[in-house]
Scaffold this active site. Sequence first.
Site, PDB file in Angstrom:
ATOM      1  N   GLU A   9      17.584 -53.738   9.410  1.00 17.40           N
ATOM      2  CA  GLU A   9      16.064 -54.211   9.675  1.00 17.40           C
ATOM      3  C   GLU A   9      15.600 -54.710   8.803  1.00 17.40           C
ATOM      4  OE1 GLU A   9      15.269 -50.375  11.947  1.00 17.40           O
ATOM      5  OE2 GLU A   9      14.768 -51.544  13.685  1.00 17.40           O
ATOM      6  N   GLU A  52      20.989 -46.887  16.569  1.00 15.58           N
ATOM      7  CA  GLU A  52      20.066 -45.970  17.070  1.00 15.58           C
ATOM      8  C   GLU A  52      20.278 -45.493  18.433  1.00 15.58           C
ATOM      9  OE1 GLU A  52      19.600 -48.854  15.226  1.00 15.58           O
ATOM     10  OE2 GLU A  52      17.770 -48.243  13.731  1.00 15.58           O
TER      11      GLU A  52
HETATM   12  N1  3HC Z   1      19.882 -40.403   7.445  1.00 13.36           N
HETATM   13  C1  3HC Z   1      20.009 -38.965   6.652  1.00 13.36           C
HETATM   14  N2  3HC Z   1      21.299 -38.507   6.070  1.00 13.36           N
HETATM   15  C2  3HC Z   1      22.429 -39.415   6.619  1.00 13.36           C
HETATM   16  C3  3HC Z   1      22.257 -40.880   7.250  1.00 13.36           C
HETATM   17  C4  3HC Z   1      20.952 -40.930   7.616  1.00 13.36           C
HETATM   18  N3  3HC Z   1      20.726 -42.008   8.060  1.00 13.36           N
HETATM   19  N4  3HC Z   1      23.445 -41.377   7.303  1.00 13.36           N
HETATM   20  C5  3HC Z   1      24.199 -40.313   6.604  1.00 13.36           C
HETATM   21  N5  3HC Z   1      23.589 -39.130   6.149  1.00 13.36           N
HETATM   22  C6  3HC Z   1      23.948 -38.124   5.470  1.00 13.36           C
HETATM   23  C7  3HC Z   1      25.270 -37.281   6.372  1.00 13.36           C
HETATM   24  O1  3HC Z   1      24.658 -36.307   7.277  1.00 13.36           O
HETATM   25  C8  3HC Z   1      26.133 -36.709   5.386  1.00 13.36           C
HETATM   26  O2  3HC Z   1      25.374 -35.671   4.843  1.00 13.36           O
HETATM   27  P1  3HC Z   1      26.181 -34.380   4.021  1.00 13.36           P
HETATM   28  O3  3HC Z   1      27.007 -34.981   2.997  1.00 13.36           O
HETATM   29  O4  3HC Z   1      25.159 -33.537   3.884  1.00 13.36           O
HETATM   30  O5  3HC Z   1      27.007 -33.659   5.317  1.00 13.36           O
HETATM   31  C9  3HC Z   1      26.182 -37.871   4.386  1.00 13.36           C
HETATM   32  O6  3HC Z   1      24.929 -38.861   4.412  1.00 13.36           O
HETATM   33  C10 3HC Z   1      27.321 -38.575   4.430  1.00 13.36           C
HETATM   34  O7  3HC Z   1      27.411 -39.418   5.636  1.00 13.36           O
HETATM   35  P2  3HC Z   1      28.971 -39.566   6.388  1.00 13.36           P
HETATM   36  O8  3HC Z   1      29.647 -38.273   5.943  1.00 13.36           O
HETATM   37  O9  3HC Z   1      28.580 -39.808   7.771  1.00 13.36           O
HETATM   38  O10 3HC Z   1      29.436 -40.429   5.502  1.00 13.36           O
HETATM   39  P3  3HC Z   1      30.551 -41.705   5.887  1.00 13.36           P
HETATM   40  O11 3HC Z   1      30.678 -42.271   4.447  1.00 13.36           O
HETATM   41  O12 3HC Z   1      31.541 -41.181   6.642  1.00 13.36           O
HETATM   42  O13 3HC Z   1      29.520 -42.500   6.596  1.00 13.36           O
HETATM   43  C11 3HC Z   1      27.774 -43.973   7.621  1.00 13.36           C
HETATM   44  C12 3HC Z   1      28.623 -43.257   6.310  1.00 13.36           C
HETATM   45  C13 3HC Z   1      28.525 -44.945   8.310  1.00 13.36           C
HETATM   46  C14 3HC Z   1      26.411 -44.620   6.984  1.00 13.36           C
HETATM   47  C15 3HC Z   1      27.361 -42.590   8.514  1.00 13.36           C
HETATM   48  O14 3HC Z   1      26.739 -41.793   7.661  1.00 13.36           O
HETATM   49  C16 3HC Z   1      26.434 -43.179   9.579  1.00 13.36           C
HETATM   50  O15 3HC Z   1      26.798 -43.648  10.588  1.00 13.36           O
HETATM   51  N6  3HC Z   1      25.176 -42.840   9.303  1.00 13.36           N
HETATM   52  C17 3HC Z   1      24.160 -42.754  10.558  1.00 13.36           C
HETATM   53  C18 3HC Z   1      23.939 -44.291  10.736  1.00 13.36           C
HETATM   54  C19 3HC Z   1      22.477 -44.501  11.559  1.00 13.36           C
HETATM   55  O16 3HC Z   1      22.654 -43.786  12.731  1.00 13.36           O
HETATM   56  N7  3HC Z   1      21.508 -45.198  11.138  1.00 13.36           N
HETATM   57  C20 3HC Z   1      20.413 -45.155  12.016  1.00 13.36           C
HETATM   58  C21 3HC Z   1      19.297 -44.316  11.566  1.00 13.36           C
HETATM   59  S1  3HC Z   1      18.286 -44.453  12.528  1.00 13.36           S
HETATM   60  C22 3HC Z   1      17.085 -45.741  11.891  1.00 13.36           C
HETATM   61  O17 3HC Z   1      17.570 -46.324  11.140  1.00 13.36           O
HETATM   62  C23 3HC Z   1      15.870 -45.848  12.716  1.00 13.36           C
HETATM   63  C24 3HC Z   1      15.184 -47.014  12.236  1.00 13.36           C
HETATM   64  O18 3HC Z   1      15.214 -48.276  13.422  1.00 13.36           O
HETATM   65  C25 3HC Z   1      13.692 -46.882  12.193  1.00 13.36           C
END
Ligand code: 3HC
Length: 677
Positions: free
Chosen positions: A102, A122
């Site tokens: 975004e 999301e």
């Molecule tokens: N917020 C908070 N913590 C997050 C996060 C996020 N968006 N994404 C990852 N983390 C944390 C994980 O919980 C993990 O924490 P830990 O080490 O304490 O267990 C750490 O970051 C590492 O995450 P991964 O083990 O998943 O790391 P990878 O390298 O395997 O993957 C990633 C990275 C592809 C970015 C994956 O973490 C992921 O898919 N994250 C979520 C992505 C997501 O859903 N984003 C949308 C968020 S909602 C949003 O943006 C709303 C907006 O529209 C207003």
Amino acid sequence: MIETNLHDNVLEIVITNPPVNALGADVRCALAAALADAQTNDAVKAIVIRGAGKIFSGGADITEFDGTMAEPGLPELVNMVEACTKPVVAAIHGSVLGGGLEISLGSHYRIAAPDAELGLPEVLLGIVPGAGGTQRLPRLIGAEAALNMIVSGSPVSATKAEKMGLVDRLATDAASLPGEAIAYARTLDAPRRTGERDATVDPAFFEKFLADNAGKKAYLDAQKGCVEAVRAATELPLDEGLVKEAALFTQLVSGEQSKALRHIFFAERKAAKVDGLPKDTQPRSIARVGVIGAGTMGGGISMNFLSAGIPVTIVETQQEALDRGTGIVRKNYEATAAKGRLTPEQVETAMSLLAPTLDFEALSECDLIIEAVYENMDLKKEIFGRLDTIAKPGAILASNTSFLDIDEMAAATKRPQDVLGLHFFSPANIMKLVEVVRGAQTAPDVLATGMAIARRIGKVPVVSGVCYGFIGNRMLNPRLDGAIDMLVEGATPEQVDRVSTELGLPMGPLQMLDLAGVDIGWHRDPTRIESVRDALNAAGRWGQKAKAGFYDYDERRRPAPSPAAAEIIDGFRAQAGVTPREISAEEIAVRTLYVMVNEGAKILEEDIAQRASDIDVVWNYGYGWPRHKGGPMFWADQMGLDKIVDALRRYADRLGPDFSLSPLLVRCAEQGAPLDK
Ligand code: 3HC
């Protein structure tokens, strides 16, 4: 949180918030301040925003969704980026997700490294994109393509993004991205705002989309919200569309589905962590894996390693069984290739890594050996004893048993520290769950290796202690007992199973027993009928494999209510002298679902599971508990443990002589505390 560097007249803003550059309050504040400065600083002609480390950004900080979000919110920040009077370039690489994308959409221009993966995931968290994604993406790539991306939550590659018009140009690679982005920014004279474009679409599109998706299981509140939001982008000016999006986001984020999906997101990541391992524990290196047994499990387990490029020695006792097993592995790969998901070369590469043999001694080369023979303790002990004499020092010896005692197997060796359980779920090449079973003497680095290797082959590992059935299968027992007792008392299989399927489980306890085999553990004497299962087995109703069990099955293994099974059940009931009675849905829930929660609480208090959320992960990935219901422990917490304890007490006299309430469950219920801490 951020770094800023001025390169002549281009200001580079680098988001520096490891591990995933989440856009938490501190980052948002810092970004807003840097943008405000850049606006008033005459030395700045253009701005580049990029992420430090391996990715641009994983999006909003999901941990903030439980409370009120501090100012500035992400939507305001993205608006600020877009409103900037100087050209803003998003220089993106790695994951560019959610709020990360975004921010890029608010930016005026986008340059992507070839490794970039752009998506709005999301919906997987039960929400709509909430920082303009539903309004700007349709304006940039068209409503149809945007809706498909938003509703699926799946990311697109940089190359695809360029073709779709989602990025303007591709950088040579991630390393040269910063330099190329700055050079690009220098060429730009003026902002170009996505929000000023129109998102047009054939008005009939949304109706068709809704109709096409209405019956889908994964079509939840969030997906419906996405359709509404994207439709708003095609009908309303940006500011009004953003208001609509914000309303949908706020409503969904506090809803039960999103809470459950967020719970599972974090639960899965927590499950990867093993409590109490010494800090410096290093996993052992695994270059070759041995698998004993080329049956369904052995073959499926082998495929995981082959697909990850790890050579496998597979051992059988008979040539015919070996040939059959390797033949099935090849057939499975070829079926995947026929669907276009593997190339013929990939199939050959995988198969070339498989070394089938009748020679047990060949296992001496392996760093990890997994036995996958049938469930018989004497046989397993004999295998472990033999392995002890053959395996190289430091090799890890694992059992794929689904319920037997790992410690007893370990005791058959002189190296119990090298023994653990790796319980794969069937079909093992597909199911993501692996219970990594920690024996009483399993060494920390052996456990760490079990977890690491499971992740390396794309599985979701969960640590379990030793007990009959470990976490998942142990919880099946009380619910199956309840289900079968209720049949005798008067319920039909459909009534019993419906309570589970209505909750969203793929099948109820009796359908599951039909799948596993009604005849598992049967004494095979058709004249000895001591239970309903005996009666069904005596009539050849062994489950799906016989196309007849509690249900009748057609060619495609679809269940239908069975008059023949009903007759057998009625007959058994009459013989047992039981008068049938009406059984309520509440009673079925108590005796098939609440008893599982109770067993889960016992698993927790006995330290078999490290945490309640691990149990939820097991049920998600091993048994298809619906993600939007979080898992049995989360589900119970949401419902209120006092309600569960109260119901279990009310039905206690029907739960059998072996039933006892978990003291932990009772304590949590009394204190109003959740099982999931
Ligand atoms: N917020 C908070 N913590 C997050 C996060 C996020 N968006 N994404 C990852 N983390 C944390 C994980 O919980 C993990 O924490 P830990 O080490 O304490 O267990 C750490 O970051 C590492 O995450 P991964 O083990 O998943 O790391 P990878 O390298 O395997 O993957 C990633 C990275 C592809 C970015 C994956 O973490 C992921 O898919 N994250 C979520 C992505 C997501 O859903 N984003 C949308 C968020 S909602 C949003 O943006 C709303 C907006 O529209 C207003």
